[in-house]
Design a protein around this motif. Structure first.
Motif, PDB file in Angstrom:
ATOM      1  N   TRP A  25     -27.489  38.626   0.460  1.00  0.00           N
ATOM      2  CA  TRP A  25     -27.594  38.472   1.913  1.00  0.00           C
ATOM      3  C   TRP A  25     -28.866  39.143   2.392  1.00  0.00           C
ATOM      4  CZ3 TRP A  25     -22.024  40.228   3.666  1.00  0.00           C
ATOM      5  CH2 TRP A  25     -21.105  39.233   3.291  1.00  0.00           C
ATOM      6  N   PRO A  26     -29.551  38.512   3.354  1.00  0.00           N
ATOM      7  CA  PRO A  26     -30.777  39.149   3.853  1.00  0.00           C
ATOM      8  C   PRO A  26     -30.501  40.470   4.574  1.00  0.00           C
ATOM      9  CG  PRO A  26     -30.320  37.102   5.050  1.00  0.00           C
ATOM     10  CD  PRO A  26     -29.287  37.215   3.976  1.00  0.00           C
ATOM     11  N   LEU A  27     -31.573  41.228   4.747  1.00  0.00           N
ATOM     12  CA  LEU A  27     -31.487  42.537   5.394  1.00  0.00           C
ATOM     13  C   LEU A  27     -31.808  42.396   6.884  1.00  0.00           C
ATOM     14  CD1 LEU A  27     -31.216  45.612   4.519  1.00  0.00           C
ATOM     15  CD2 LEU A  27     -33.701  45.673   4.707  1.00  0.00           C
ATOM     16  N   LEU A  46     -28.671  46.732   7.684  1.00  0.00           N
ATOM     17  CA  LEU A  46     -27.497  46.278   6.944  1.00  0.00           C
ATOM     18  C   LEU A  46     -27.747  44.871   6.412  1.00  0.00           C
ATOM     19  CD1 LEU A  46     -26.237  44.159   9.142  1.00  0.00           C
ATOM     20  CD2 LEU A  46     -25.093  46.163  10.020  1.00  0.00           C
ATOM     21  N   HIS A  47     -26.855  44.413   5.567  1.00  0.00           N
ATOM     22  CA  HIS A  47     -26.965  43.060   5.026  1.00  0.00           C
ATOM     23  C   HIS A  47     -25.951  42.144   5.695  1.00  0.00           C
ATOM     24  CE1 HIS A  47     -29.665  43.845   1.645  1.00  0.00           C
ATOM     25  NE2 HIS A  47     -29.113  45.059   1.628  1.00  0.00           N
TER      26      HIS A  47
END
Lengths: 114, 330
Positions: A25-27, A46-47
């Motif tokens: 998952w992207p940041l 967060l992700h």
């Protein structure tokens, strides 16, 4: 570097059809405005898979104790940041402009509060 | 402590004269109390040691949810259950703050997680002990979180900016954890005979494992000397352990409980308590993965990761689909 502060998030794995798919998952960088009228402030990251879930995750991770009434999330990769090497050229010009500070001017006590 | 036996370069601390100009400027900044930020130049050893340390700290927060999660469904009242749930949720949050701090050093959270699951990275020895009774929830909050606080409070001043900021957030929340533990201990210690025995038994079992959390004496360790020069370790293990004993002994007396150490005694001259060392052989054995719950903990983490795979992938696929639709509509 995909974000101002963090490493790369381009881990992928081969997919049966088409291009390899991302596995992480992207940041997102999280900004929160507290109750007392101050600006949004960066609190951490967060992700999350998308913006909607990033806001929900931010609620759980960063506002468990009423820390805020408004949340912004920005994908970390979308933030442009200045780099430490530019510190000199960027900030030094303001060093010799001390007259921008009110204490530069001597106002006699007789004038009263100013 | 949630990070134990962290290795640094192992080469000993260089003097300023032995350093090249870049490293010297870096060290001087740390000596002056400055913060190092993610994009600043840093020695490779500093980066690697921090990744190990912050990563192990993060893993400890995550694995640390398991011994307490064990009692959520069996808490004695609805209020205690809600409190324990909130505490365990905080631990998850602490893990996330720390993973984010580690990520600023150029490692991904998923990579750290894989290293935990494969056994390459460790977590604190303390979480390999079982929580057998409700009084253990008290002992964990009071002793385990109490020991963690000893280490985390000084780390708020650590030289690495993102780590220091994560510690500030964590310390704000940690005090609730210790107090809720002590509150459980007070209730049990002042309860009926069976409850009092349960409280004493919990103290008996958690005392030495809590002392082990600080790690063996590192007065002579080159790793510790380097970490302290870099200000990513603020005190020696012995200093923190002593501080913990000095703080905890009067609290045990207040509860009317006995610390299981016949050599525990106030030393007027030192202004501190004398106490017995824990069994370091047991510590190394637990760290090797032979603790009473080591296998269970790793199985639980691996299962959670494997079972969660479809969620991680499903949400990514959904986000991708939404993005594609939006692009098509524009």
């Amino acid at each position: 570097m995909s974000s101002p502060e963090s490493g790369s998030y381009d881990a992928t794995e081969a997919a049966p059809h088409g291009k390899p798919r991302a596995t992480e998952w992207p940041l997102w960088e999280v900004f929160i405005r507290g109750q007392h009228g101050l600006s949004h402030r960066h609190v951490g990251s967060l992700h999350a898979a998308d913006a909607e879930s990033a806001i929900k995750n931010a609620r759980d991770v960063y506002t468990r104790r009423n820390e805020g009434v408004s949340i912004w999330v920005v994908e970390a990769a979308a933030i442009a940041a200045s780099s430490p090497e530019e510190k000199g050229p960027l900030y030094e010009p303001s060093n010799d402009k001390v007259y921008r500070h009110p204490t530069f001017f001597d106002i006699p006590d007789d004038v009263g509060a100013m | 402590m949630y990070a134990q036996m962290i290795k640094s370069t192992g080469k000993g601390v260089k003097s300023l004269d032995e350093m090249d100009p870049e490293e010297r400027a870096f060290q001087e900044r740390i000596n002056a109390g400055g913060k190092i930020e993610p994009k600043d130049w840093m020695p490779d050893g500093y980066r690697k040691t921090l990744i190990r340390q912050i990563g192990q700290h993060a893993h400890s927060e995550i694995v640390g949810q398991l011994p307490e999660g064990n009692w959520i469904t069996r808490a004695p009242t609805l209020e205690r259950k809600a409190i324990l749930l909130a505490k365990v949720q905080d631990e998850a949050g602490h893990g996330l703050y720390l993973y984010c701090a580690a990520e600023t050093l150029g490692v991904s959270r998923d990579q750290l997680t894989r290293d935990l699951l494969s056994g390459k990275m460790k977590y604190s020895s303390i979480f390999n002990y079982p929580t057998l009774t409700w009084a253990d929830m008290g002992a964990v909050g009071w002793l385990v979180d109490g020991a963690a606080i000893m280490n985390q409070v000084p780390l708020q001043r650590t030289s690495y900016g993102p780590y220091a900021r994560a510690m500030v957030r964590i310390c704000k929340e940690e005090s609730f954890h210790q107090r809720q533990g002590f509150d459980i201990m007070m209730k049990m210690a002042n309860g009926n005979e069976a409850q009092r025995k349960m409280a004493q038994d919990a103290l008996n079992r958690f005392w030495y494992p809590s002392l082990m959390m600080f790690g063996p004496s590192d007065k002579e360790s080159v790793h510790s000397a380097q970490s302290m020069a870099w200000k990513i370790k603020m005190n020696t293990n012995d200093e923190l352990r002593q501080k913990f004993v000095d703080q905890t002994a009067p609290q045990a007396a207040y509860l009317g409980l006995t610390i299981p150490d016949e050599h525990l005694e106030w030393n007027e001259e030192r202004g501190s308590y004398d106490f017995s060392e824990p069994d370091w052989e047991e510590f190394f054995d637990v760290l090797q993965g032979n603790g009473p719950c080591s296998v269970d903990r790793m199985e639980a983490r691996n299962k959670a990761w494997d079972d969660g795979r479809w969620v991680r992938e499903g949400l990514l696929a959904h986000a991708e689909k939404k993005r594609a639709r939006k692009m098509a509509a524009e």
